[in-house]
Design an enzyme around this catalytic site. Structure first.
Site, PDB file in Angstrom:
ATOM      1  N   HIS A  91       0.874  -1.195   0.000  1.00 54.71           N
ATOM      2  CA  HIS A  91       0.000   0.000   0.000  1.00 54.71           C
ATOM      3  C   HIS A  91       0.903   1.234   0.000  1.00 54.71           C
ATOM      4  CE1 HIS A  91      -3.800   2.142   1.649  1.00 54.71           C
ATOM      5  NE2 HIS A  91      -2.946   3.069   1.224  1.00 54.71           N
ATOM      6  N   HIS A 116       1.551   5.349  -1.657  1.00 53.26           N
ATOM      7  CA  HIS A 116       1.167   6.531  -2.443  1.00 53.26           C
ATOM      8  C   HIS A 116       2.430   7.161  -3.016  1.00 53.26           C
ATOM      9  CE1 HIS A 116      -3.000   6.670  -0.898  1.00 53.26           C
ATOM     10  NE2 HIS A 116      -2.444   6.135   0.178  1.00 53.26           N
ATOM     11  N   LEU A 117       2.484   7.226  -4.339  1.00 55.78           N
ATOM     12  CA  LEU A 117       3.651   7.850  -4.984  1.00 55.78           C
ATOM     13  C   LEU A 117       3.309   9.194  -5.610  1.00 55.78           C
ATOM     14  CD1 LEU A 117       5.478   4.833  -6.701  1.00 55.78           C
ATOM     15  CD2 LEU A 117       6.133   6.045  -4.615  1.00 55.78           C
ATOM     16  N   LYS A 170      -9.050  -0.538  -5.885  1.00 54.36           N
ATOM     17  CA  LYS A 170      -9.124   0.126  -4.580  1.00 54.36           C
ATOM     18  C   LYS A 170     -10.516   0.695  -4.356  1.00 54.36           C
ATOM     19  CE  LYS A 170      -7.750   1.981  -0.757  1.00 54.36           C
ATOM     20  NZ  LYS A 170      -6.562   2.495  -0.146  1.00 54.36           N
ATOM     21  N   HIS A 176     -10.433   0.697   1.762  1.00 53.31           N
ATOM     22  CA  HIS A 176     -10.266   1.706   2.821  1.00 53.31           C
ATOM     23  C   HIS A 176     -11.500   1.579   3.709  1.00 53.31           C
ATOM     24  CE1 HIS A 176      -8.801   5.625   4.506  1.00 53.31           C
ATOM     25  NE2 HIS A 176     -10.010   5.515   5.029  1.00 53.31           N
ATOM     26  N   HIS A 183      -4.659  -0.959   5.921  1.00 55.65           N
ATOM     27  CA  HIS A 183      -4.290  -0.212   7.137  1.00 55.65           C
ATOM     28  C   HIS A 183      -5.291  -0.392   8.293  1.00 55.65           C
ATOM     29  CE1 HIS A 183      -7.035   2.547   5.218  1.00 55.65           C
ATOM     30  NE2 HIS A 183      -6.154   3.055   4.403  1.00 55.65           N
ATOM     31  N   LEU A 225      -5.195   8.946   7.982  1.00 55.54           N
ATOM     32  CA  LEU A 225      -6.474   8.245   8.031  1.00 55.54           C
ATOM     33  C   LEU A 225      -6.270   6.792   7.630  1.00 55.54           C
ATOM     34  CD1 LEU A 225      -8.803  10.972   6.509  1.00 55.54           C
ATOM     35  CD2 LEU A 225      -8.856  10.072   8.851  1.00 55.54           C
ATOM     36  N   ASP A 233       1.315   2.556   3.507  1.00 55.48           N
ATOM     37  CA  ASP A 233       0.470   3.735   3.331  1.00 55.48           C
ATOM     38  C   ASP A 233       1.303   5.011   3.435  1.00 55.48           C
ATOM     39  OD1 ASP A 233      -1.785   5.183   2.761  1.00 55.48           O
ATOM     40  OD2 ASP A 233      -2.687   4.991   4.749  1.00 55.48           O
ATOM     41  N   HIS A 236       2.717  14.461   1.673  1.00 58.22           N
ATOM     42  CA  HIS A 236       2.066  15.735   1.335  1.00 58.22           C
ATOM     43  C   HIS A 236       3.095  16.831   1.541  1.00 58.22           C
ATOM     44  CE1 HIS A 236      -2.142  14.379   1.122  1.00 58.22           C
ATOM     45  NE2 HIS A 236      -1.845  13.560   2.120  1.00 58.22           N
ATOM     46  N   ALA A 251      -4.271  14.513   5.476  1.00 63.93           N
ATOM     47  CA  ALA A 251      -3.957  13.284   6.217  1.00 63.93           C
ATOM     48  C   ALA A 251      -2.863  12.516   5.504  1.00 63.93           C
ATOM     49  CB  ALA A 251      -5.208  12.415   6.309  1.00 63.93           C
TER      50      ALA A 251
HETATM   51  O1  DOR Z   1      -3.597   9.258   5.730  1.00 61.48           O
HETATM   52  C1  DOR Z   1      -3.943   8.936   4.602  1.00 61.48           C
HETATM   53  N1  DOR Z   1      -3.435   9.528   3.519  1.00 61.48           N
HETATM   54  N2  DOR Z   1      -4.870   7.989   4.474  1.00 61.48           N
HETATM   55  C2  DOR Z   1      -5.397   7.684   3.278  1.00 61.48           C
HETATM   56  O2  DOR Z   1      -6.233   6.840   3.225  1.00 61.48           O
HETATM   57  C3  DOR Z   1      -5.007   8.437   2.069  1.00 61.48           C
HETATM   58  C4  DOR Z   1      -3.681   8.998   2.220  1.00 61.48           C
HETATM   59  C5  DOR Z   1      -3.351  10.037   1.180  1.00 61.48           C
HETATM   60  O3  DOR Z   1      -3.574   9.772  -0.020  1.00 61.48           O
HETATM   61  O4  DOR Z   1      -2.825  11.080   1.528  1.00 61.48           O
HETATM   62 ZN    ZN Z   2      -3.482   4.975   1.539  1.00 63.42          ZN
END
Ligand code: DOR
Ligand code: ZN
Length: 347
Positions: free
Chosen positions: A14, A16-17, A99, A136, A174, A219, A247, A251, A263
């Site tokens: 899991h 995020h790129l 997803k 999720h 998660h 989250l 996860d 950001h 988040a």
């Molecule tokens: O904390 C999180 N950030 N939870 C998620 O489900 C998405 C992720 C995000 O894409 O920033």
């Molecule tokens: Zn995620």
């Protein structure tokens, strides 16, 4: 005490790129993983096989020469997803999973599912084709307390969904609660659960006690200490249903440090050092390989990675940067709150 352990190269189920300058900045930090499930919540989201193929090319272009990472793409399920496109993208080897974000549950989830009856044909087609659904698991009902949203989702959405489409392979992404751990254990080998690095380290005090700390906000939000202990017990149990999905969700600091901040915790750079620390604390270093390198691959029906990594415990802590640059922005690394003595090396 062990001062060095060798593992099969880990996978991240899991991740995020992002895209653009952020992708270029963060992708190299996951280059030491083998496979990674790449989340589709871009703006706009990755909803078709063609978009997933194009995104995969951008991910590969962002990885450094010699990178081990084999990106496993996903589609973002919407009320309008075409079952035939999903099956074709899977058959063509473009996607590994789909997803499910309940609409509004988290970052960039506005296009998520609003009506679970509408997506039943897609879920049936996925069950027939053996395509896993990554979930999720939080309800979006504003009347449900944010700390209860995972447990309520299991009762109201996940369990009914699994009963209606019993052959569907599901990953509870998660998990953050003892209820999530218990529900994962109630399933057969059609049900897996990922656990993040940060949820093994922090409880909700990290976010709220003594001042508000946006870099610990993610989250599902971290829960009380008893839940963190349940997650530690599950991750180190050796049970094949539990595996690593970081996860890692970068950001820009300018987007996190706001009256309404985003988040996500950015754990890609220091995940393996943190996990070694956690597993050592739990007296379970011998189970780290199962959690990080074997169980997820088995769930997805893939062979374990052949290459090995080594973690060496040194007297001097690893010096991670506090932030990395992403274009004109900075991104802050997840700070576990203690020094990290486990250094990562290619074996
Ligand atoms: O904390 C999180 N950030 N939870 C998620 O489900 C998405 C992720 C995000 O894409 O920033
Ligand atoms: Zn995620």
């Amino acid at each position: 005490m062990n001062d060095s352990i060798t593992l099969r190269r880990p996978d991240d189920w899991h991740l995020h790129l992002r895209d653009g300058a952020m992708l270029a900045a963060v992708a190299p930090h996951s280059a030491g993983f083998g496979r990674a499930i790449i989340m589709p919540n871009l703006v706009p989201p990755v909803v078709t096989g063609a978009q997933a193929a194009a995104y995969r090319d951008r991910v590969l272009a962002a990885l450094p020469e010699g990178s081990a990472l084999d990106p496993q793409m996903t589609l973002y399920l919407t009320d309008g997803t075409d079952p035939a496109d999903v099956v074709a993208a899977h058959r063509a080897g473009i996607i590994r999973a789909v997803k499910l974000y309940p609409a509004g549950a988290t970052t960039n989830s506005a296009s998520g599912v609003t009506d679970f009856d509408r997506v039943r044909p897609v879920l049936e087609a996925m069950a027939d084709a053996g395509i896993p659904l990554c979930v999720h698991g939080e309800v979006t009902d504003p009347d449900v307390d944010i700390f209860d949203r995972e447990a309520v989702f299991i009762d109201r959405v996940l369990d009914p969904l699994r009963r209606r489409t019993p052959r569907l392979r599901v990953v509870m992404e998660h998990v953050t609660t003892s209820e999530g751990v218990a529900y994962a254990r109630s399933g057969g080998d059609d049900l897996g659960a990922t656990i993040t690095t940060h949820h093994l380290v922090i409880n909700r005090n990290a976010i709220l006690a003594g001042g508000i700390r946006p870099h610990y906000y993610c989250l599902p939000v971290a829960k009380r200490e008893s839940h963190r202990q349940a997650l530690r017990e599950a991750a180190t149990s050796g049970e094949a249903r539990f595996f690593l999905g970081t996860d890692s969700a970068p950001h820009a600091d300018s987007a996190k440090l706001q009256p309404c901040g985003c988040a996500g915790c950015f754990t890609a750079p220091n995940t393996m050092s943190i996990l070694a620390h956690v597993f050592e604390e739990q007296g379970a270093l011998d189970r780290l390989e199962g959690f990080a390198s074997l169980n997820g691959a088995a769930f997805y029906g893939l062979p374990p990675n052949e290459a090995r990594i080594r973690l060496i415990r040194r007297d001097q802590p690893v010096q991670y940067p506090r932030t990395i640059a992403a274009g004109d922005e900075t991104v802050t690394l997840f700070e576990p709150g203690h020094p990290l003595y486990w250094h990562l090396e290619d074996a």
